[in-house]
Design a protein around this motif. Structure first.
Motif, short mmCIF file in Angstrom:
data_model
loop_
_atom_site.label_atom_id
_atom_site.label_comp_id
_atom_site.label_asym_id
_atom_site.label_seq_id
_atom_site.Cartn_x
_atom_site.Cartn_y
_atom_site.Cartn_z
N PHE A 224 -6.84 11.03 4.07
CA PHE A 224 -6.65 9.78 5.06
C PHE A 224 -5.75 8.58 4.40
CE2 PHE A 224 -8.04 5.59 6.37
CZ PHE A 224 -7.76 5.63 7.83
N LEU A 225 -6.09 8.48 3.04
CA LEU A 225 -5.14 7.64 2.46
C LEU A 225 -3.72 7.83 2.31
CD1 LEU A 225 -7.46 7.06 -0.92
CD2 LEU A 225 -7.47 5.65 1.20
N LEU A 226 -3.34 9.09 2.34
CA LEU A 226 -2.10 9.49 2.41
C LEU A 226 -1.64 9.44 3.69
CD1 LEU A 226 -1.79 12.81 0.09
CD2 LEU A 226 -1.03 10.46 -0.47
N ALA A 227 -2.34 9.79 4.90
CA ALA A 227 -1.79 9.83 6.11
C ALA A 227 -1.72 8.24 6.72
CB ALA A 227 -2.72 10.42 7.05
N SER A 228 -2.46 7.30 6.00
CA SER A 228 -2.44 6.04 6.40
C SER A 228 -1.02 5.31 6.19
CB SER A 228 -3.46 5.14 5.73
OG SER A 228 -3.29 5.10 4.33
N SER A 229 -0.32 5.93 5.42
CA SER A 229 1.00 5.43 5.14
C SER A 229 2.31 5.97 5.96
CB SER A 229 1.57 5.49 3.51
OG SER A 229 1.48 7.06 3.28
N TRP B 4 0.77 -1.26 -0.03
CA TRP B 4 -0.08 -0.02 0.00
C TRP B 4 0.78 1.19 0.18
CZ3 TRP B 4 -4.16 2.13 -1.57
CH2 TRP B 4 -4.71 3.20 -0.81
N PHE B 5 1.79 1.04 0.72
CA PHE B 5 2.82 2.39 0.78
C PHE B 5 3.50 2.72 -0.63
CE2 PHE B 5 7.20 4.11 0.70
CZ PHE B 5 7.01 5.17 1.89
N TRP B 6 3.92 1.88 -1.29
CA TRP B 6 4.38 1.91 -2.68
C TRP B 6 3.33 2.29 -3.76
CZ3 TRP B 6 9.10 3.58 -3.11
CH2 TRP B 6 9.99 3.24 -2.03
N VAL B 7 2.20 1.68 -3.38
CA VAL B 7 1.06 2.26 -4.34
C VAL B 7 0.68 3.65 -4.40
CG1 VAL B 7 -1.53 1.78 -4.55
CG2 VAL B 7 -0.16 -0.23 -4.65
N ALA C 7 -9.83 8.66 -6.60
CA ALA C 7 -10.54 8.97 -5.33
C ALA C 7 -10.22 10.58 -5.03
CB ALA C 7 -9.92 8.20 -4.06
N ASN C 8 -9.19 10.83 -5.32
CA ASN C 8 -8.57 12.21 -4.96
C ASN C 8 -9.69 13.32 -5.63
OD1 ASN C 8 -6.98 14.47 -3.81
ND2 ASN C 8 -5.68 14.59 -5.81
#
Length: 462
Positions: free
Chosen positions: A361-366, A99-102, A350-351
């Motif tokens: 949230f997606l960005l913060a999740s990494s 997920w981080f690299w995605v 999604a952005n």
């Protein structure tokens, strides 16, 4: 001799590919631009932040190297966590890392597109982003050799650029550069001292700089697709100390020595351009833009490669869709790569269509995934080393001062995560990453239970 690994991937990476990848493969825009913000926050004491973060990475790579030399695997630390801690741990850290690299894919593609758009504004940024991502995805589909070749030249350009910057900076520091506005090292202490904003600012800068080292572990994944992976991993791991010292500490030292830490241009244009402008190098912005374009394209290339290999490894272990483990005759996971790219495009989509809070949230999740990866590596090495010693196995490559240093790393990472949770500017990242991690852990436990249930049914039928 077979040209594929025991898991079906091609051994297409040459020694020079792995060597250059280990030297500079994951140096991104963070060094050339992002370091300016860290310097503006902590002042010259940012050197302590880079030194602490770099020391942590060196120790983590030593632990990972010990496991990878003994058991080379494209799943790297995810596979080792599966074996040493439990299936849920390998499942969780593998999917979090994927997920981080995605998320890195669209971010780096957008950064490259923004530079190209500034040169040729007639073409929209989204068009550049799409073309760059698709082009690199296609090159990754043909063979791992393509990835290695691209990374070799990308990394070589970055290495030469950093060395050139260091040479120019040293010449200016000694006052030998004609027309330069800067010289000496007086800015290390002449503006409110070496640590102008206190130790708290240094800790905050360390949290930022730490993530510029993320990706160092990719070499242990890539080396498994080369001949003599154990030898390649040993060499790559040993080179980490020199790389961090030269590329990060020396170059950042020159920046804080030559440019006042509170100069407002630092966070705006980046540390490298700020130095080159003050020295009087013509076309400094264009030079830095070209280097940054190469750097972000390189990181995008690595993100595509790494996400596809981690998804392939998860598929091999039955933790991802079965199609992700398919390979071409050339030994390339041709399904895992476009699946990862598609997930990245969904994040971008999604952005645009979802509320801003969703993408934030997606960005913060990494945000804390790097630290979780390091923590899992430390726990895995602790257990695998003890298991090896109990069996009387001899390891070719060992972690220093085991188990003391391993425990020290574990405590240090836990301390950093605690500081992040207590600091308001990083708390959201911890919460978002924690929510994602819990969700993935639950998914891993469900998958694990289903596997055991299926195995039990098969046993009873037999």
């Amino acid at each position: 001799m077979s040209n594929t690994t025991n898991n079906g991937l091609a051994q297409g990476l040459k020694q020079r590919h792995v060597t250059m990848l280990s030297i500079a493969g994951v140096i991104g825009a963070g060094l050339f631009i992002g370091s300016g913000k860290a310097i503006a926050s902590a002042g010259p004491a940012v050197l302590l932040a880079y030194a602490a973060a770099g020391a942590l990475v060196v120790l983590v790579m030593r632990m990972l190297g010990e496991m990878a030399v003994a058991q080379p695997d494209t799943g790297s630390f995810s596979t080792y966590a599966d074996r040493a801690i439990g299936h849920w741990a390998g499942f969780t850290i593998g999917w979090l890392y994927w997920w981080f690299w995605v998320l890195v894919i669209p971010l780096e593609a957008n950064a490259a597109a923004a530079i190209l758009n500034s040169w040729f504004p007639a073409i929209d940024i989204w068009a550049y982003t799409l073309v760059i991502t698709i082009a690199l995805t296609i090159t990754n589909l043909f063979s791992v050799k393509n990835y290695g070749e691209f990374e070799f030249w990308f990394a070589l350009i970055k290495v030469l650029a950093i060395i050139a910057f260091i040479v120019v900076g040293l010449v200016a520091m000694f006052g030998w550069f004609p027309g330069s506005q800067v010289s000496g090292v007086k800015h290390l202490t002449d503006t409110v001292g070496f640590m102008p904003n206190g130790l708290g600012a240094v800790v905050a800068a360390m949290l930022t700089t730490m993530f510029s080292f993320m990706g160092t572990e990719i070499v242990t994944i890539a080396a498994s697709e080369s001949r003599e992976p154990g030898k390649q991993i040993s060499k790559a791991t040993n080179s980490v100390i020199g790389r961090i010292f030269l590329f990060y500490l020396v170059s950042i030292f020159l920046v804080v020595a030559l440019v006042p830490w509170n100069d407002p241009i630092l966070p705006k244009i980046g540390s490298y351009q700020a130095v080159l402008d003050l020295i009087g190098i013509p076309h400094a912005k264009l030079i830095v833009d070209i280097v940054v374009l190469v750097a972000v394209t390189s990181c995008l290339n690595s993100a595509l490669y790494t996400s596809s290999r981690m998804l392939f490894s998860l598929g091999k272990r039955g933790d991802a869709p079965a199609a992700s483990q398919r390979t071409t005759r050339a030994g390339t996971p041709h399904i895992a790569a476009p699946m990862s790219t598609a997930a990245a495009f969904l994040a971008v989509f999604a952005n645009y269509v979802a509320p801003a809070a969703v993408f934030d949230f997606l960005l913060a999740s990494s945000g804390a995934i790097a630290l979780l990866v390091y923590l899992v590596i430390a726990f895995s090495q602790l257990r695998m080393r003890r298991a090896a010693e109990a069996k009387g196995e001899k390891l070719e490559f060992k972690m220093w001062l085991f188990p003391g240093l391993t425990y020290a790393v574990i405590l240090f990472i836990i301390a950093i995560l605690t500081v992040m949770a207590l600091r308001e500017d990083h708390r959201y990242e911890i919460v978002a990453t924690a929510i994602l991690t819990v969700a993935v852990v639950i998914a891993g436990l469900i998958v694990d239970r289903r596997k055991k249930g299926t195995a039990g049914s098969v046993a009873r039928t037999a």
